[in-house]
Scaffold this motif. Structure first.
Motif, PDB file in Angstrom:
ATOM      1  N   SER A 174       0.817  -1.209   0.000  1.00  0.00           N
ATOM      2  CA  SER A 174       0.000   0.000   0.000  1.00  0.00           C
ATOM      3  C   SER A 174       0.854   1.265   0.000  1.00  0.00           C
ATOM      4  O   SER A 174       1.734   1.434   0.839  1.00  0.00           O
ATOM      5  CB  SER A 174      -0.920  -0.004   1.221  1.00  0.00           C
ATOM      6  N   SER A 175       0.575   2.145  -0.947  1.00  0.00           N
ATOM      7  CA  SER A 175       1.258   3.430  -1.071  1.00  0.00           C
ATOM      8  C   SER A 175       0.235   4.533  -0.853  1.00  0.00           C
ATOM      9  O   SER A 175      -0.820   4.533  -1.494  1.00  0.00           O
ATOM     10  CB  SER A 175       1.880   3.589  -2.469  1.00  0.00           C
ATOM     11  N   ARG A 176       0.541   5.470   0.028  1.00  0.00           N
ATOM     12  CA  ARG A 176      -0.381   6.581   0.298  1.00  0.00           C
ATOM     13  C   ARG A 176       0.265   7.885  -0.151  1.00  0.00           C
ATOM     14  O   ARG A 176       1.427   8.159   0.179  1.00  0.00           O
ATOM     15  CB  ARG A 176      -0.747   6.616   1.782  1.00  0.00           C
ATOM     16  N   SER A 191      -2.845   3.016  -3.031  1.00  0.00           N
ATOM     17  CA  SER A 191      -2.790   2.078  -4.150  1.00  0.00           C
ATOM     18  C   SER A 191      -1.520   1.238  -4.049  1.00  0.00           C
ATOM     19  O   SER A 191      -0.705   1.407  -3.146  1.00  0.00           O
ATOM     20  CB  SER A 191      -2.796   2.841  -5.478  1.00  0.00           C
ATOM     21  N   SER A 192      -1.359   0.345  -5.012  1.00  0.00           N
ATOM     22  CA  SER A 192      -0.117  -0.435  -5.078  1.00  0.00           C
ATOM     23  C   SER A 192       0.894   0.223  -6.008  1.00  0.00           C
ATOM     24  O   SER A 192       1.817  -0.433  -6.497  1.00  0.00           O
ATOM     25  CB  SER A 192      -0.402  -1.870  -5.531  1.00  0.00           C
ATOM     26  N   GLY A 193       0.739   1.525  -6.234  1.00  0.00           N
ATOM     27  CA  GLY A 193       1.750   2.275  -6.977  1.00  0.00           C
ATOM     28  C   GLY A 193       1.249   2.819  -8.301  1.00  0.00           C
ATOM     29  O   GLY A 193       0.135   2.525  -8.747  1.00  0.00           O
ATOM     30  N   ILE A 194       2.098   3.609  -8.923  1.00  0.00           N
ATOM     31  CA  ILE A 194       1.780   4.259 -10.192  1.00  0.00           C
ATOM     32  C   ILE A 194       2.868   3.893 -11.202  1.00  0.00           C
ATOM     33  O   ILE A 194       4.065   3.876 -10.880  1.00  0.00           O
ATOM     34  CB  ILE A 194       1.728   5.793 -10.036  1.00  0.00           C
ATOM     35  N   ILE A 195       2.454   3.599 -12.430  1.00  0.00           N
ATOM     36  CA  ILE A 195       3.375   3.350 -13.535  1.00  0.00           C
ATOM     37  C   ILE A 195       3.253   4.505 -14.525  1.00  0.00           C
ATOM     38  O   ILE A 195       2.142   4.858 -14.942  1.00  0.00           O
ATOM     39  CB  ILE A 195       3.055   2.027 -14.256  1.00  0.00           C
ATOM     40  N   VAL A 196       4.375   5.100 -14.895  1.00  0.00           N
ATOM     41  CA  VAL A 196       4.403   6.149 -15.920  1.00  0.00           C
ATOM     42  C   VAL A 196       5.307   5.654 -17.042  1.00  0.00           C
ATOM     43  O   VAL A 196       6.500   5.413 -16.832  1.00  0.00           O
ATOM     44  CB  VAL A 196       4.931   7.486 -15.358  1.00  0.00           C
ATOM     45  N   GLY A 197       4.739   5.475 -18.240  1.00  0.00           N
ATOM     46  CA  GLY A 197       5.484   4.870 -19.331  1.00  0.00           C
ATOM     47  C   GLY A 197       5.609   5.756 -20.557  1.00  0.00           C
ATOM     48  O   GLY A 197       4.804   6.663 -20.782  1.00  0.00           O
TER      49      GLY A 197
END
Length: 298
Positions: A174-176, A191-197
């Motif tokens: 968990s990421s806040r 959430s379980s994180g963010i992906i930026v591609g």
């Protein structure tokens, strides 16, 4: 007087080398694999294919070309020179691994196993390596410039990646944080994180997420400067939301994250040990990097 070109071969330790490190001898490594229903011959063949590709290119270069070799795990400690020509021998991911440490040096991707590797970034046969090095030296090479993604902390630290950046808990739990998106406002999330591609990363981690959400046609193309971002498994609660679940960033736009966990991290292209730690209350911005990969295509 300018130094003559130096060719820097980049490789990743093969499974065979890692097995020998762990089991000390060929016989013990063979027994270990056999006990798990595998054959060491296949592992050894893949190792020999990589070594043969490196040998073919390195021994065919002119005598005035200096040479060096660096392993993937040492890239964050290696100093590349402006005159370097980088030859990545291995899988496509190896080009992404080295791209973040360069400042415009041309990269030639050599595919030692065309039957196994997709060849998106390692497009060239070993037999073409010397010819491509000569084209680069003579200024005749065809260069494809690929956009990269950059994360910048409020203390000035930066991190660059070719495929994608992960923002979140170091253990992928968990990421806040508070997320701010251009023209869409802000939202507190867990959430379980963010992906930026990037466009290059649209065939990797971003593709997997987009496929699950029926968003494949929305991903940026390889020639685009735009970025795609996805929040993974956002948890709705009285204090957190999931309205800002995905989106794009045009060149010049920035995604902003303010940490509300004790420690979050940002790392790129799967190299977790080379990361930015994000402490509680710190602000991280993400956008298209000024630097680009110079990929030799012909």
């Amino acid at each position: 007087m300018a130094l003559p070109a130096r060719v820097v071969f980049v490789h990743r330790r093969s499974e065979y080398e890692e097995l020998l490190d762990r089991h000390a001898t060929f016989g013990q490594a063979e027994f270990f694999l056999r006990s798990r229903g595998r054959s060491i011959e296949d592992v050894l063949a893949r190792h020999e294919a990589i070594e043969a590709a490196h040998h073919l290119v390195s021994t065919s270069l002119p005598a005035d070309v200096r040479q060096a070799r660096v392993e993937r795990g040492d890239l964050d400690r290696y100093l590349f020179a402006p005159e370097d020509i980088v030859v990545a021998v291995g899988q496509d991911g190896l080009v992404a691994n080295v791209a973040k440490y360069l400042a415009g040096q041309p990269v030639i991707g050599v595919n030692p196993e065309p039957g196994r590797n997709a060849g998106v970034l390692v497009r060239h046969a070993p037999s073409e390596g010397t010819m491509l090095v000569e084209r680069v030296r003579e200024g005749r090479a065809v260069i494809e410039h690929r956009a990269m993604v950059q994360a910048t902390l409020d203390d000035g630290q930066t991190l660059v990646a070719l495929n994608d950046l992960y923002l979140g808990d170091p253990g992928h739990q968990s990421s806040r944080y508070t997320l701010t998106v251009p023209e869409r406002g802000s939202e507190r999330q867990s959430s379980s994180g963010i992906i930026v591609g990037t466009g290059t990363g649209s065939t990797g981690w971003s593709s997997s997420i987009a496929n699950d959400r029926a968003l494949l046609e929305w991903l940026p193309t390889v020639s685009s400067d735009a970025l795609a971002w996805f929040v993974r498994e956002a948890w709705p609660s009285p204090a957190t939301g999931r309205v800002l679940g995905y989106g794009d960033l045009a060149a010049g736009q920035l995604l902003e994250l303010v940490a509300e966990s004790e420690l979050l991290v940002a790392f790129g292209d799967g190299i977790e040990h080379d990361r930015l730690p994000i402490g509680w209350g710190q602000r991280l911005t993400v956008g298209t990097a000024a630097s680009r990969l110079a990929l030799v295509t012909g």
